[in-house]
Each structure stands twice: as structure tokens, then as C-alpha cells.
Motif scaffolding. Structure first.
Motif, PDB file in Angstrom:
ATOM      1  N   SER A 224       0.926  -1.283   0.019  1.00 32.65           N
ATOM      2  CA  SER A 224       0.022  -0.127   0.065  1.00 32.65           C
ATOM      3  C   SER A 224       0.896   1.421  -0.037  1.00 32.65           C
ATOM      4  CB  SER A 224      -0.995   0.177   1.353  1.00 32.65           C
ATOM      5  OG  SER A 224      -0.301   0.293   2.491  1.00 32.65           O
ATOM      6  N   THR A 225       0.245   2.407  -0.530  1.00 30.95           N
ATOM      7  CA  THR A 225       1.244   3.725  -0.457  1.00 30.95           C
ATOM      8  C   THR A 225       0.375   4.764   0.065  1.00 30.95           C
ATOM      9  OG1 THR A 225       0.248   4.059  -2.817  1.00 30.95           O
ATOM     10  CG2 THR A 225       2.075   2.989  -2.798  1.00 30.95           C
ATOM     11  N   ASP A 226      -0.610   4.345   0.980  1.00 32.94           N
ATOM     12  CA  ASP A 226      -1.362   5.508   1.768  1.00 32.94           C
ATOM     13  C   ASP A 226      -0.876   5.597   3.046  1.00 32.94           C
ATOM     14  OD1 ASP A 226      -2.313   3.020   2.874  1.00 32.94           O
ATOM     15  OD2 ASP A 226      -4.486   3.213   2.260  1.00 32.94           O
ATOM     16  N   THR A 228      -0.665   3.331   5.376  1.00 36.29           N
ATOM     17  CA  THR A 228      -1.381   1.924   6.403  1.00 36.29           C
ATOM     18  C   THR A 228      -0.392   1.003   6.325  1.00 36.29           C
ATOM     19  OG1 THR A 228      -2.534   1.309   4.539  1.00 36.29           O
ATOM     20  CG2 THR A 228      -3.654   2.921   5.733  1.00 36.29           C
TER      21      THR A 228
END
Length: 421
Positions: A224-226, A228
Motif C-alpha cells: 500500500s502507498t497510503d 497504512t
């Protein structure tokens, strides 16, 4: 001087215990005591073995094809939009001397058990002695100094060497170290399942490309790149007839919490699908195809390095000595390296009185080495996609106990460890 035959008790019939039995039964009388049933298998559904481990077991008669291992061709790192952000094609045999093997744990366990129990001529060791394995039997008491072992059956065994290979929740760790420092939760958990090809075809009406045996098998990481720090790790095994999927997230994001210490807790499929809903379509279709009863939820644990592995005639090995998360795929290979170290007990230049001294020699190599790999793995826990492969060269490079003893002055040394970059 004639060869000495020691009486050896191994506690635990997992990877560490069975490979140790294979090494030691070339010369010694080996008894393995396993508290579980013969059909029980702890841990995840699949496991990876680096070339550092496979090189050793192949020298002991391990059959890669019999174990249905899939050779890893490299690594593909993906973003959640389905783009490959990095691809590493690897010639592991050329660079490290053996394959990188991706395996269904059941297949690997059967092959390790074969090495521990089959007649010697079938495993390339004609003089090997028969190994006795007792299932559904507990070791209730051990005297590390005398080697006296008490079993739940009432049997008392007088051993020259006692090997505790009873896993991450070892009941003998405190006896050896004096510490209660067992593996503790990391605050992250893993949904994990092994998708059978036939189940995928039944659900999807076709076999997804990941089961195509004509194409190279990659180790997939989707990050993921957000912020999280969710990640999925996936790879094929069992002759490309199974596909392992591990979905990692922080405990605070998971609705139904993992029970610490449980290997068999069922996971909530709807929870997993919602949590990774923004991941690529190709992995989500595999997640959807997972039979709900096959999904497990596993709390990730890790352990601070222990101050010692040896006390008297007793030694901790495998996860009992250096439990780590699966983020670098080194738990199984470290257990194999530990077992290979018992080659120090093959030959004619020692007797039962020398066992504690030889164990200290073993520890002088194994504790610094396994501690460094523990630290490498711990450093990979955050931002798995970027950090997991930084220490791959170190992890995959190991010359065996005799070579490492020769090179010991060049080693990092006791209690001198670094985070490799």
C-alpha cells in the motif's frame, strides 16, 4: 580412535528437529519426542527456503522434486493499482549455489521426516542408525547438566545431548536462559491461505495465470502507498498446484483480532476482502476464490535475541532459540543451519564428556549468525516492500559450521550486530 555413539534426545519433530535427527543419526542413537500427533503441522500453510538452507539439506539427501518445491525465479513488487514498480530476475543457483525453494509446508515436512526415518541407504548415508520418534508424548522434565529427560509416559532417558526444537513457545527456553523472554506480538497480523488450483478453477471457471507451470514463478509483494503499511506476499508452491497468499495489516485495522500464539484461528474472509479492497484485481480474485474454511489469521510474533542458546548438555535451536516473523523467509533456513551445525558431533575425536564444550563451539557461530538474521527481519517489519530484501545477500550466504568456525575472527562476533543496509 573409534567413533563415539552418543545418546541424543530431540524435543520436537518440526524442521529443526527432523533435520537434526538426519544429521546426527549418521553416528548416534537419536530419539525424537513430539507432543503433537503425526499429522499435525504448526505454522503457516507454506514456507520458503533460501539457498543457504536448501544447499545444506540437499547434501543430506533432500529431494527437491519429491518435496514438490517451486524454484523462485525472482521478485515482483507491485503497487495497489496493479503496476509492477520493480522486478528482480534472479539466477539463484549461479549466485548462491542452490535454489530458492517455495514449498507447501506439508510437502516439505514429509520430505524432512523421510530424511529422519528412512533407511540410510535411501538417503545417501548407508551407516545411518534408525531414528525413533515418539508422537503424542510430552517431555515433562530435563536436567540440562546431566541430560536426564523425563517423559509423560513415565520413561526416563539418560542423554548425552538434549536438543530443544519445540518452537516459538518453547517450554524449555527459560530452563536454558533463565529468562521468560518468549516471542511477543508485533502489533501486526496476517490473513493467510493456500489456494488450491482446483478450488480456483471451481470458483472462477478457469485457472489463473499464477498456476501456469510453463512460466517462471515469482515471489510477489504488493505494498500500500497510503501510509497504512498493508502488504500482500504471494507465491506458488506444490508443483504450481497451490498459491500461497499472506495479507499483513496492523491489528488496529482488523475487526476480529488474532489470538496470540494460535496457528489455527480462522480468519474472517469479509474482513480480509474489505481491508484489501483497493489492491490489484488479479490478487483480489484469488482472495475471493479462497474457501472460507481455509482462511487463517495469525498474529505475527518476534523475539529479542537471547543471551545464550546452551546450558550444559542442552541446546535451543530453531524457533525455540530465535523466533522471527516470516518477512524474510529465513525461519526454516535458520533451523536447517542450526541442525547442520551438529556435524561437529560427527567423527572420532570426542566423547560424552566433551558435549558441553562442543555445544559452546556450535553457539559461537550459530548465535551471532541467527541474531543478525533476527535483526535483519525485524528491520523489514516496517514498509515490507522496501525493506524485506536489503539483507538478502547476507541471509543467503552461509558456508556451514566448519567453514564458519574457521572464519570466526572475521565474523561480526558475539553481541556485535548491525542493521544491514
Amino acid at each position: 580412535m573409534s567413533s563415539t555413539s552418543l545418546n541424543i534426545v530431540i524435543i520436537g519433530a518440526g524442521i529443526a528437529g527432523t533435520v537434526s535427527a538426519r544429521v546426527l543419526r549418521e553416528q548416534h542413537n537419536v530419539l525424537v519426542v513430539e507432543r503433537a500427533k503425526k499429522t499435525s503441522i504448526n505454522g503457516g500453510q507454506s514456507i520458503g527456503f533460501g539457498p543457504n538452507g536448501l544447499k545444506i539439506v540437499k547434501s543430506l539427501g533432500f529431494d527437491f522434486k519429491r518435496a514438490k518445491m517451486v524454484p523462485g525465479a525472482g521478485i515482483k513488487q507491485w503497487d495497489t493499482a496493479g503496476n509492477i514498480v520493480k522486478q528482480m530476475d534472479m539466477d539463484v543457483i549461479k549466485d548462491y549455489g542452490s535454489e530458492w525453494g517455495l514449498s507447501w509446508r506439508l510437502d516439505a515436512r514429509d520430505e524432512f521426516l523421510r530424511l529422519a526415518t528412512e533407511p540410510g541407504e535411501k538417503i545417501g548415508a548407508p551407516s545411518a542408525k534408525q531414528c525413533e520418534i515418539l508422537y503424542e508424548t510430552e517431555v515433562t522434565e530435563v536436567d540440562p547438566e546431566t541430560g536426564t529427560v523425563h517423559l509423560s509416559s513415565g520413561r526416563v532417558v539418560h542423554a548425552d545431548l538434549v536438543i530443544a526444537a519445540d518452537g516459538a513457545h518453547s517450554k524449555f527456553q527459560k530452563l536454558v536462559t533463565g529468562s521468560d523472554d518468549l516471542a511477543t506480538p508485533t502489533g501486526r497480523s496476517m490473513f493467510r491461505f493456500l489456494l488450491q488450483k482446483e478450488d480456483a478453477v471451481k470458483f472462477l471457471g478457469r485457472a489463473p495465470e499464477v498456476f501456469d507451470a510453463t512460466k517462471p514463478a515469482y515471489f510477489h509483494q504488493i505494498q500500500s502507498t497510503d501510509g497504512t503499511d498493508r502488504v500482500i506476499i504471494a507465491y506458488a508452491c506444490s508443483d504450481m498446484n497451490c498459491f500461497n497468499v499472506s495479507c499483513i495489516a496492523g491489528d488496529g485495522m482488523i475487526k476480529e483480532k488474532a489470538i496470540p500464539g494460535s496457528w489455527f484461528q480462522r480468519g474472517n474472509k469479509d474482513d480480509m476482502l474489505k481491508l484489501f479492497n483497493d489492491f490489484p484485481e488479479w490478487i483480489k480474485e484469488l482472495m475471493n476464490a479462497c474457501p472460507p474454511d481455509d482462511l487463517r489469521l495469525w498474529a505475527l510474533h518476534e523475539q529479542d535475541p537471547l543471551p545464550n542458546y546452551v546450558r550444559g548438555r542442552m541446546v535451543l535451536i530453531g524457533d525455540a532459540a530465535h523466533s522471527m516473523t516470516p518477512l524474510q523467509g529465513q525461519g526454516g533456513s535458520m533451523a536447517i543451519e542450526d541442525a547442520e551445525g551438529f556435524r561437529l558431533f560427527l567423527g572420532s575425536n570426542f566423547g560424552p564428556e566433551d558435549v558441553p564444550t562442543i555445544l559452546k563451539q556450535w553457539e559461537s557461530v550459530r548465535r551471532p549468525r541467527a541474531t543478525q538474521v533476527q535483526m535483519n527481519t525485524a528491520s523489514a517489519r516496517q514498509n515490507v516492500g522496501q525493506n524485506a530484501w536489503k539483507a538478502m545477500h547476507y541471509n543467503w550466504t552461509y558456508g556451514g559450521i566448519h567453514e564458519e568456525l574457521k572464519n570466526l575472527p572475521k565474523h561480526l562476533g558475539d553481541d556485535k550486530f548491525v542493521v544491514l543496509k
